[in-house]
Enzyme design. Structure first.
Site, short mmCIF file in Angstrom:
data_model
loop_
_atom_site.label_atom_id
_atom_site.label_comp_id
_atom_site.label_asym_id
_atom_site.label_seq_id
_atom_site.Cartn_x
_atom_site.Cartn_y
_atom_site.Cartn_z
N GLU A 1 -4.97 -14.18 9.09
CA GLU A 1 -4.16 -13.70 7.96
C GLU A 1 -2.67 -13.79 8.32
O GLU A 1 -1.85 -14.19 7.49
CB GLU A 1 -4.53 -12.25 7.64
CG GLU A 1 -3.79 -11.67 6.46
CD GLU A 1 -4.15 -10.22 6.18
OE1 GLU A 1 -3.48 -9.63 5.32
OE2 GLU A 1 -5.08 -9.67 6.82
N ASP B 1 4.73 -4.68 6.53
CA ASP B 1 3.50 -4.95 7.26
C ASP B 1 3.41 -6.45 7.54
O ASP B 1 3.49 -7.26 6.62
CB ASP B 1 2.30 -4.48 6.41
CG ASP B 1 0.98 -4.71 7.10
OD1 ASP B 1 0.63 -5.89 7.31
OD2 ASP B 1 0.30 -3.73 7.42
N ASP C 1 -6.85 -9.81 12.51
CA ASP C 1 -6.13 -10.48 11.41
C ASP C 1 -5.16 -11.57 11.86
O ASP C 1 -4.16 -11.83 11.19
CB ASP C 1 -5.41 -9.45 10.53
CG ASP C 1 -6.36 -8.42 9.95
OD1 ASP C 1 -7.53 -8.79 9.69
OD2 ASP C 1 -5.96 -7.26 9.76
N ASN D 1 -0.44 -1.15 13.23
CA ASN D 1 0.09 -2.21 12.38
C ASN D 1 1.31 -2.84 13.04
O ASN D 1 2.24 -2.12 13.41
CB ASN D 1 0.56 -1.62 11.03
CG ASN D 1 -0.55 -1.03 10.23
OD1 ASN D 1 -1.44 -1.74 9.79
ND2 ASN D 1 -0.51 0.28 10.05
N ARG E 1 0.85 -1.19 0.00
CA ARG E 1 0.00 0.00 0.00
C ARG E 1 0.89 1.24 0.00
O ARG E 1 1.95 1.24 0.62
CB ARG E 1 -0.87 -0.04 1.26
CG ARG E 1 -1.90 1.01 1.38
CD ARG E 1 -2.82 0.74 2.58
NE ARG E 1 -3.69 -0.40 2.29
CZ ARG E 1 -3.97 -1.38 3.14
NH1 ARG E 1 -3.48 -1.36 4.36
NH2 ARG E 1 -4.75 -2.37 2.79
N ASP F 1 0.77 -8.07 8.96
CA ASP F 1 -0.62 -8.56 9.02
C ASP F 1 -1.34 -8.32 10.33
O ASP F 1 -2.47 -7.85 10.31
CB ASP F 1 -0.70 -10.06 8.68
CG ASP F 1 0.11 -10.44 7.47
OD1 ASP F 1 -0.06 -9.80 6.41
OD2 ASP F 1 0.94 -11.36 7.58
N ASP G 1 -2.87 -6.67 13.43
CA ASP G 1 -3.23 -5.28 13.71
C ASP G 1 -3.93 -5.21 15.06
O ASP G 1 -4.53 -6.19 15.51
CB ASP G 1 -4.19 -4.75 12.63
CG ASP G 1 -3.59 -4.82 11.23
OD1 ASP G 1 -2.49 -4.26 11.04
OD2 ASP G 1 -4.20 -5.44 10.35
#
EC number: 3.6.1.15
Length: 181
Positions: free
Chosen positions: A123, A103, A120, A87, A23, A105, A107
């Protein structure tokens, strides 16, 4: 490596462990920039996702990055209070006018009353297996989740009662200063 300068506009790039871009935030105004800490602000900034989708942030935000902690914090200023999106990430580096981090994953979402949820986890486990996160990274991240929760409970760093007032005032001053130029 130079430090970001107060008043300067920088980008923020989030990567994944495999090195792929995740991102990009197009514009963030630096409010404080040192070797160890970057505090910035943005509002209605363009965000570009790895798949090319774009969106604008909805509210003004203060962002906090530290070069020695494995998390960064986005303080979103909403009508009903400050919400924090944390994050779990590598410490930041500043390169080519860009704040960069990986990052990981996991959070933590923090609400105005300082209650929080860890997000997450599934994830994280999927990407840990898929991208082969080393055990040392897993241990560092889990220690830093605990450190972050300690900061929340102790009202340290961006969770301190005066943090938002100090940095939003600085941001308003920066906007006025830029308008006069």
């Amino acid at each position: 490596m130079a430090n970001p300068k107060e008043g300067e506009t920088v980008q923020i790039h989030s990567y994944k462990h495999d090195g792929k871009i995740h991102r990009v935030w197009q514009e963030t105004t630096v409010l404080k920039g040192t070797r160890n800490v970057v505090i910035g602000a943005n509002e209605r900034t363009l965000v570009i996702e790895s798949d090319g989708r774009t969106w604008l942030t909805r509210e003004p935000s203060i962002v906090y990055f530290h070069a020695q902690h494995w998390f960064n914090i986005i303080c979103m200023l909403r009508d009903d209070g400050v919400y924090y999106y944390c994050n779990m990430s590598s410490p930041f580096v500043f390169d080519n006018n860009t704040v960069k981090y990986i990052d990981y994953d996991l959070d933590v979402k923090v609400f105005p009353d300082m209650s929080y949820n860890i997000l997450d986890e599934d994830e994280y486990e999927d990407h840990k297996a898929e991208m082969r996160y080393p055990d040392v990274i897993d241990k560092i991240l889990k220690r830093n989740v605990e450190k972050l929760i300690g900061w929340i409970k102790q009202r340290r760093g961006p969770f301190a009662p005066d943090f938002i007032d100090v940095w939003t005032s600085r941001y308003e001053f920066q906007k006025q200063f830029q308008t006069r130029k």
